[in-house]
Design an enzyme around this catalytic site. Structure first.
Site, PDB file in Angstrom:
ATOM      1  CE  LYS A  61      -4.231   1.829   2.092  1.00 40.73           C
ATOM      2  NZ  LYS A  61      -4.072   3.262   1.935  1.00 40.73           N
ATOM      3  NE  ARG A  72     -10.095   7.534  -2.011  1.00 38.85           N
ATOM      4  CZ  ARG A  72     -11.268   7.552  -1.404  1.00 38.85           C
ATOM      5  NH1 ARG A  72     -12.163   8.461  -1.709  1.00 38.85           N
ATOM      6  NH2 ARG A  72     -11.543   6.636  -0.483  1.00 38.85           N
TER       7      ARG A  72
END
Ligand SMILES: Nc1ncnc2c1ncn2[C@@H]1O[C@H](COP(=O)(O)OP(=O)(O)OP(=O)(O)O)[C@@H](O)[C@H]1O
Length: 518
Positions: free
Chosen positions: A213, A233
Site C-alpha cells: 500500500k 480518486r
C-alpha cells in the site's frame, strides 16, 4: 413535476432515520418524474450533484439573492436549464450577465427552493450515504435487482443517467453500461482490518495477493492510441498536472489500456518522500514554494481494460497476470501471493520498514467492484487513523496567536446526515498548516472570524486525517465518546465530507480492545 416535490422529498429523507423509509421516499420521487430527461435531472438533484460541474457560482454570488417567490412554479428542468446557461457564461460571460441569470432563476424560487438550489450548487447536499441510498431507490423504482444498478453505476460518475436508463429501459438498459476507455470508472475501495491475521481470516484460508500500500494519490490512467487521461480518486481530470504519469502510460506497448495505481514522490532509494510533496502536485493548497516541482513516480496495481478486452469482471488473478505481462516490473506495485500468515506478516513488516504505508490484501477470484467497500480488498496499516470533518475552530494563543488553531473534530452520522463531535486538537500542526488552515477556515466560516468570538464555526467540508490512541466514553460530547490523544496527520483534499469516517466506525472502535480504523 415541480421542483417543490424534490425539495419536500429531500427534507423528508433528512428527517427520517429509517433507511427503508428514505429509500421509499426517494423511489416515490423518481416514479413521479417523467421518464427521460426529467428523471435524470431529478436523480441528479436528489444525489446533490447537478449535471453541470462548473457553474462558477460561489458563496459570494449566492450570498445575496432576490426576494423569494410566494408560489412554487419552477420545474427541475427550469433549474437545469438555468445552470446550463450559467455554465456556458462561466467561461466567457460578463459578471453582469451572470448576476442577471442568477437573479432570474432565484426570483422564481420560493424560500425553501432558494435554499435547496443554493445548497445544491454549493455542493452542500452531497452525501456519500445518499449516493448508495439513491441506487437502492432506483432499483426499487425501476424494479430491477440492486447489483445490476450498482454495476452500471461503476461506469457512470453521475447517478442521473443510471436513473434514466433504469426507469426507461430496465435491466437491459443498465446492462449496456460498460467501461469506455477515456471515461472514468468509480474506483474500487478497501475494507480495513486491524492486523494481517485478521485480514487473512476474511479470505478463509485462500491465497491472496498482498499488495504494497503506497501512500500517494490514486490515479486512474486511460490511454487510447496516443491519448492519455489521468483521473483522481474523485474522478477529477489531472492529466495536465501529471506529465510523468502520462509519459509512463505513453511508453507502454499497447493500443488501449485502463490502469489503476498510485502516484507518489519517491527518493533515490525508492522510499516515499513526505506525503505533502506528493499532495502538492495535485492538491489545491498544500503547495509550498518549490515542492510542486518534486517529480512523481507511478506504480500500478490493477488493469481494467487491455487492447479491446474488458477486464472489470475478470477475476483479480487474471487481471494481475495481464498487468505483469503488459507493464515493465518497475512500474508495478510490489506484491506477494500467499495464504501463509507468517509469510504475509513478514512481508508486511518489511514493507512498513521500507517506509510504505502497509498492505492491501486482495481476493484472487474477485472482480473489480467499484464504489463500495467490498470484501475483495482489505487494507492493513500499522498505524490507525480516522478521516474526520472539521466542525469549528478556535483562535490560538501563545505561538498560535492570531491563527485559527484548535479544530473540533466530527464523525459523519449517516442516520441524520449530520456530524457527531469527538474531540478537539491542535497537536501535530506545523506552522505551515496553521497558516494554511487560518485562511481555509476563514473561507468556510459560518460565524464571525474577525476575532470577536473565540470559537468560529465552519461549513463541515474540510476532511482531516487524525491519529489517536483510543476511544473513551465521555460525557463531554453529545455522542458520548471522545478520542484519546487525537493528533493531526494531514489535511485530505482527495476526500469530501461525505467520504469521512462514520460514527458507527468510531462506536465499533469504542467496543474493541485497541484502536483500529481507516
Ligand atoms: N496496492 C494498492 N492497492 C489498492 N489501493 C492502494 C494500493 N496502494 C495504495 N492504495 C491506496 O489505498 C486506497 C485504498 O484504501 P481506501 O479505499 O480505504 O481509501 P482511503 O479511505 O483513501 O484509504 P486511506 O485513508 O487508507 O488511504 C486506494 O484508494 C489507493 O489510493
Amino acid at each position: 413535476m415541480l421542483l417543490a416535490e424534490l425539495v419536500t422529498t429531500h427534507a423528508a429523507v433528512a428527517a427520517t432515520r429509517s433507511r427503508l423509509r428514505k429509500r421509499e421516499l426517494l423511489a416515490d420521487a423518481l416514479r413521479a418524474a417523467e421518464p427521460g430527461d426529467e428523471v435524470e435531472v431529478a436523480a441528479a438533484f436528489l444525489s446533490g450533484r447537478p449535471r453541470q460541474r462548473r457553474t462558477g457560482l460561489g458563496w459570494r454570488t449566492l450570498g445575496s439573492l432576490p426576494p423569494p417567490a410566494d408560489v412554487a412554479s419552477l420545474s427541475p428542468a427550469d433549474v437545469d436549464d438555468a445552470l446550463g446557461r450559467l455554465e456556458r457564461l462561466a467561461g466567457t460571460g460578463s459578471q453582469a450577465a451572470r448576476r442577471a441569470a442568477v437573479d432570474e432563476l432565484f426570483a422564481r424560487a420560493t424560500a425553501d427552493e432558494q435554499d435547496f438550489v443554493r445548497r445544491l450548487v454549493l455542493g452542500e447536499l452531497r452525501q456519500g450515504a445518499l449516493d448508495s441510498l439513491l441506487l437502492d431507490a432506483i432499483a426499487a423504482a425501476a424494479d430491477v435487482p440492486l447489483p445490476v444498478v450498482r454495476r452500471a453505476a461503476m461506469f457512470s460518475a453521475l447517478t442521473g443517467p443510471i436513473a434514466r436508463a433504469a426507469l426507461d429501459g430496465g435491466a437491459p438498459a443498465l446492462e449496456s453500461f460498460h467501461l469506455e476507455p477515456g471515461r472514468p470508472v468509480r474506483p474500487m475501495l478497501a475494507a480495513s482490518a486491524p492486523d494481517v491475521a485478521a485480514a487473512l481470516e476474511r479470505f478463509e484460508g485462500a491465497a491472496v495477493a498482498a499488495d504494497t500500500k503506497l501512500d500517494g494519490i490514486r490515479v486512474q490512467v486511460h490511454r487510447r492510441g496516443d491519448d492519455v487521461v489521468v483521473f483522481t480518486r474523485s474522478l477529477d481530470d489531472v492529466t495536465e498536472r501529471l506529465p510523468e504519469v502520462v509519459a509512463v502510460a505513453r511508453a507502454l506497448d499497447v493500443r488501449t489500456v485502463v490502469l489503476d495505481g498510485e502516484a507518489i514522490a519517491l527518493d533515490d532509494a525508492g522510499r516515499p518522500r513526505p506525503f505533502q510533496e506528493t499532495a502538492a502536485r495535485t492538491g489545491s493548497h498544500d503547495a509550498e514554494a518549490g515542492s510542486a516541482t518534486v517529480p512523481l513516480s507511478v506504480r500500478f496495481f490493477d488493469v481494467l481494460h487491455h487492447d479491446g478486452t474488458d477486464l472489470v469482471d475478470a477475476p483479480a488473478a487474471e487481471r494481475l497476470e495481464v498487468l505483469d505481462r503488459v507493464l515493465p516490473p518497475e512500474v508495478v506495485v510490489p506484491r506477494l501471493v500467499s495464504s501463509d500468515v507468517a509469510e504475509v506478516e513478514r512481508f508486511f513488516a518489511d514493507t512498513v520498514a521500507g517506509g510504505q504505508e502497509g498492505l492491501v490484501l486482495k481476493a484472487l477470484d474477485a472482480p473489480y467492484a467499484a464504489g463500495r467497500r467490498g470484501a475483495g480488498w482489505v487494507k492493513v496499516k500499522p498505524r490507525h487513523t480516522l478521516d474526520l470533518v472539521v466542525l469549528a475552530v478556535e483562535w490560538g494563543s501563545g505561538r498560535r496567536q492570531g491563527r485559527l488553531s484548535n479544530i473540533h473534530l466530527g464523525a459523519r452520522d449517516p442516520g441524520t446526515g449530520g456530524f457527531v463531535m469527538l474531540g478537539k486538537t491542535f497537536k501535530g500542526m506545523t506552522d505551515q498548516m496553521l497558516a494554511w488552515q487560518t485562511e481555509r477556515f476563514t473561507e468556510l466560516a459560518t460565524s464571525p472570524a474577525d476575532g470577536s468570538s473565540y470559537v468560529v464555526t465552519v461549513r463541515p467540508e474540510q476532511v482531516v486525517e487524525i491519529a489517536f490512541d483510543g476511544v473513551q466514553r465521555s460525557t463531554r460530547y453529545p455522542g458520548g465518546m471522545a478520542l484519546r490523544f487525537a493528533r493531526v496527520v494531514r489535511y485530505r483534499d482527495d476526500k469530501t465530507a461525505a467520504e469521512a469516517d462514520t460514527v458507527d466506525t468510531v462506536r465499533a472502535l469504542a467496543a474493541a480492545p485497541g484502536p483500529a480504523a481507516g
